[in-house]
Design an enzyme around this catalytic site. Structure first.
Site, PDB file in Angstrom:
ATOM      1  N   GLU A 142       0.581 -19.305 -29.640  1.00 54.28           N
ATOM      2  CA  GLU A 142       1.681 -19.795 -28.789  1.00 54.28           C
ATOM      3  C   GLU A 142       2.991 -19.187 -29.263  1.00 54.28           C
ATOM      4  O   GLU A 142       3.278 -19.181 -30.456  1.00 54.28           O
ATOM      5  CB  GLU A 142       1.740 -21.327 -28.884  1.00 54.28           C
ATOM      6  CG  GLU A 142       2.789 -21.930 -27.972  1.00 54.28           C
ATOM      7  CD  GLU A 142       2.548 -23.403 -27.738  1.00 54.28           C
ATOM      8  OE1 GLU A 142       1.393 -23.799 -27.497  1.00 54.28           O
ATOM      9  OE2 GLU A 142       3.527 -24.151 -27.810  1.00 54.28           O
TER      10      GLU A 142
ATOM     11  N   GLN B 291      10.888 -28.928 -43.461  1.00 55.14           N
ATOM     12  CA  GLN B 291       9.905 -29.366 -42.450  1.00 55.14           C
ATOM     13  C   GLN B 291       9.333 -30.745 -42.765  1.00 55.14           C
ATOM     14  O   GLN B 291       8.843 -31.421 -41.867  1.00 55.14           O
ATOM     15  CB  GLN B 291       8.766 -28.351 -42.338  1.00 55.14           C
ATOM     16  CG  GLN B 291       9.172 -27.076 -41.633  1.00 55.14           C
ATOM     17  CD  GLN B 291       8.039 -26.077 -41.680  1.00 55.14           C
ATOM     18  OE1 GLN B 291       7.622 -25.651 -42.743  1.00 55.14           O
ATOM     19  NE2 GLN B 291       7.519 -25.714 -40.539  1.00 55.14           N
TER      20      GLN B 291
END
Ligand code: FAD
Length: 316
Positions: free
Chosen positions: A18, A246
């Site tokens: 993706e 993150q």
């Protein structure tokens, strides 16, 4: 070729990627540079995300503010066509409800067919940056299931204009999103799964999941889907960890948990290079386990880290 045909014809677990369209003002070359090292793994398809317009306030010389509409990453459809043209690989444009009227959606779908695109991933989209909750466009769709019905209608030759009934039928293979850790707005997992089932009953051909870092959550999700009669392929979405930030950004943005074993290892790291190594090892173990359990496709969110994904897929 349709995603479901790829799956039906596969002898084992497939690979897909993706990517995001380039930022406005940047050329397509950086995207090709991102994809080049991944193409040796022969992905069955490549998804291209959709990014709606945002309202931003720009300060004028007199100190007042002007509200302007900015679209930072336009071009999902043309990026799909460019990728197909360059690499001869199938693409899956993401199509969202947000920002589209039903007429604009119909035109977008017609354009995708002209480009030879066989697949769409049908999504609602998130709330616009200046909104607290998702607001459909006037005359637009409120839920992914409504948008899905429009695509399914077009596949049956039903256009918005009555007099076009029974003319050209599109043949889109339709994917939808699923959430192993629940969509953040759903009151509970059962309700979320019922809405997911409604998407499948309305014509979704397969499900692709939000990222997760604990395979047990994915397997429990698949089991819960099967238990309520959702029988379409379920594709796991996977992403690597590559920096400490993150640990807070991913749970906040995507409403997912990171396993303590992973976050503890990341917290011990002194540099981003060390974090990337941990993230890569984790992703490899996840991928090996999912492959062993026979998932149809391993779908990687490559976003900015193609070499990490390449290292993982090479090891597989
Ligand atoms: P829906 O299926 O419409 O669900 C949204 C919420 O409404 C859920 O809580 C659901 O339980 C509930 N619900 C569903 N139907 C009903 C109903 N009939 N009545 C009441 N409640 C209902 N966003 C982008 O903007 N661009 C992208 O390219 C993009 N790609 C994505 C790819 C994947 C694989 C995933 C998992 C997400 C992606 N997203 C993207 C984010 C997505 O748009 C958001 O997660 C969004 O908040 C929900 O989209 P959905 O399609 O799952 O919505």
């Amino acid at each position: 070729m349709k995603v479901t045909d790829h799956i039906a014809q596969a002898k084992g677990t497939l690979i897909s990627f993706e990517v995001l369209p380039p930022l406005k003002g940047k050329g397509i070359e950086a995207l090709y540079k991102h994809l080049d090292p991944l193409m040796e793994f022969k992905p069955s398809f490549i998804n291209v995300t959709y990014h709606r317009s945002e309202h931003v306030f720009k300060k004028r010389a007199d100190g007042t503010f002007e509200k302007v509409v900015v679209r930072k990453r336009p071009g999902t459809e043309s990026i799909c066509a460019a990728i197909m043209n360059k690499y001869n690989v199938d693409t899956v444009p993401h199509l969202i409800c947000g920002g589209f009227s039903i007429n604009e959606t119909e035109d977008a779908l017609i354009n995708l067919r002209y480009l030879g695109i066989d697949n769409v991933l049908v999504l609602r989209g998130d709330a616009a940056k200046n909104e607290t909750a998702f607001e459909p466009e006037p005359g637009g769709h409120k839920f992914a299931s409504d948008l899905l019905k429009q695509v399914a209608n077009l596949n049956a030759g039903i256009y918005l204009e009555d007099d076009l009934k029974g003319t050209h039928k599109t043949e889109f293979c339709i994917g939808v999103a699923g959430y192993p850790e629940k969509h953040f707005e759903a009151p509970n997992m059962d309700t979320d799964l019922q809405y997911l089932k409604a998407k499948v009953e309305a014509g979704a051909d397969y499900i692709i999941t939000q990222m997760f870092f604990d395979n047990a959550k994915f397997f429990a999700f698949v089991e819960a889907c099967r238990a309520i009669g959702i029988n379409v392929p379920i594709i796991p979405g996977l992403k690597p960890i590559y920096n400490k930030k993150q640990l807070t950004i991913l749970p906040k943005t995507f409403h997912i948990d990171l396993p303590a074993d992973l976050s503890n290892e990341v917290l011990k790291c002194k540099t981003d290079e060390e974090v990337e190594k941990i993230g890569q090892e984790w992703l490899l173990e996840q991928s090996k386990d999912l492959k062993k359990k026979g998932v149809p496709v391993l779908h990687y969110y490559t976003l900015g880290k193609p070499h990490v994904i390449a290292n993982v897929v090479k090891e597989l």
